[in-house]
Enzyme design. Structure first.
Site, short mmCIF file in Angstrom:
data_model
loop_
_atom_site.label_atom_id
_atom_site.label_comp_id
_atom_site.label_asym_id
_atom_site.label_seq_id
_atom_site.Cartn_x
_atom_site.Cartn_y
_atom_site.Cartn_z
CE1 TYR A 1 -3.97 -1.08 -5.15
CE2 TYR A 1 -4.55 -3.41 -5.26
CZ TYR A 1 -4.33 -2.26 -4.52
OH TYR A 1 -4.45 -2.29 -3.15
CB SER B 1 -0.94 0.01 1.20
OG SER B 1 -1.98 -0.91 0.98
O1 DON Z 1 -4.50 -4.74 -2.21
C1 DON Z 1 -3.96 -5.33 -1.30
O2 DON Z 1 -4.62 -5.98 -0.49
C2 DON Z 1 -2.45 -5.25 -1.13
N1 DON Z 1 -1.78 -5.38 -2.37
C3 DON Z 1 -2.06 -3.98 -0.46
C4 DON Z 1 -2.73 -3.80 0.88
C5 DON Z 1 -1.90 -3.15 1.90
O3 DON Z 1 -0.70 -3.00 1.78
C6 DON Z 1 -2.60 -2.79 3.13
N2 DON Z 1 -1.65 -2.28 4.08
N3 DON Z 1 -1.32 -2.25 5.10
#
Ligand code: DON
Length: 304
Positions: A187, A61
């Site tokens: 993404y 994220s």
């Molecule tokens: O979309 C997702 O679930 C992950 N690629 C990124 C989520 C994430 O990093 C949440 N963070 N703490």
């Protein structure tokens, strides 16, 4: 500074036992939950590192900050017609409120729904969105070697039912334009970009110096875009823990589910932290405690 960092690593290391490494993306389970590292880079270019700072991990994220910056560079304030600026009091991967009859847009660009929208707004067809984001990130961090981790990318792609549900709902609501799978691929790839704490500290100093990479006079990004991004990191960067984090640490920051934290002390420091054992909100547990101690010791809170 080096002694302070060594001391704070030693103090917070036992907390790594209290968190859990993310498992919903299978490849992330391979991380060592005991790792804890930090790098801090000042505006003059002095770098101080301690602990497991040289581990490689995926941005996850944290990449949402780069997607927001690029979407704003490409579209200006029109980005906020499709994604809000409000902190959310629910989990980062929630569909909550997206299907209300009056058609709520995602609360902010730091939750998954909002980030899928900002990625969709990056100009380019096919691989171009991701290629442009990676190019910008390499320039920002002055590291041309940064690349994405194929295994993590494929692992997330194979298990991303919830993000897929979010993206198709966004498309149904008219908030996403273009090919949904193509946007999701961009993404997932941006989330899989691999960095270490030094890279994060360099990205941090770029934000701290209002759009200039370390050692360069060239402004890559408008100051207004940087300020907007820092404001959104400050209010939304730790998801539904953002309020507590702001009161206790007070440093604009963004976490990732692989355990990284990018923190920015405006005009002073860029900070990269890594500790993959997470708390209940999906933020690095020992990493945030380490930042809390550092903020207290050096009076880094933007309110101090
Ligand atoms: O979309 C997702 O679930 C992950 N690629 C990124 C989520 C994430 O990093 C949440 N963070 N703490």
């Amino acid at each position: 500074m080096k002694e302070l960092l060594d001391r704070l690593i030693e103090k917070n290391k036992p907390l790594t036992d209290k968190g859990q490494v993310a498992s919903y993306i299978p490849a992330l389970k391979k991380a060592n939950p005991k790792d804890l590292g930090i790098c801090i880079l000042d505006i003059e270019g002095n770098l101080y590192c301690a602990g497991d700072y040289d581990r490689k991990f995926t941005m996850q994220s944290i990449s949402k900050v780069m997607a927001l910056i690029l979407a704003l560079m490409d579209n200006g304030e029109r980005v906020f017609e499709r994604v809000g600026m409000k902190p959310a009091d629910y989990a980062f991967n929630s569909l909550y409120k997206l299907d209300l009859p009056h058609g709520d847009k995602p609360a902010n660009p730091m939750i998954n729904a909002g980030a899928i929208v900002t990625t969709s707004l990056i100009k380019g067809e096919g691989e171009e969105k991701f290629d442009r984001l990676l190019k910008l990130l390499r320039e920002i961090s002055s590291n041309q070697h940064i690349k994405y981790n194929e295994e993590v990318y494929l692992s997330e792609k194979a298990t991303a039912d919830k993000n897929r549900a979010i993206a198709y709902l966004l498309k149904n609501k008219g908030l996403l334009e273009g090919d949904v799978e193509e946007i999701l691929n961009a993404y997932f790839k941006q989330c899989s970009i691999e960095v270490d704490c030094i890279d994060l500290a360099r990205i941090g100093i770029f934000l701290a110096s209002k759009g200039r990479p370390l050692g360069s006079d060239e402004k890559l990004v408008d100051e207004e875009i940087i300020n907007t991004s820092l404001a959104i990191m400050t209010s939304c960067g730790m998801y539904d823990y953002s309020g507590e984090y702001l009161a206790q640490v007070g440093i604009p920051a963004k976490s990732g589910v692989a355990g990284g934290v990018l923190a920015v002390v405006p005009n002073r420091f860029g900070i990269g932290v890594y500790a993959p054992a997470l708390d209940q909100y999906g933020n690095s547990l020992a990493g945030l405690e380490l930042l809390k101690d550092l903020s207290k010791e050096l009076k880094l809170s933007i309110f101090s």
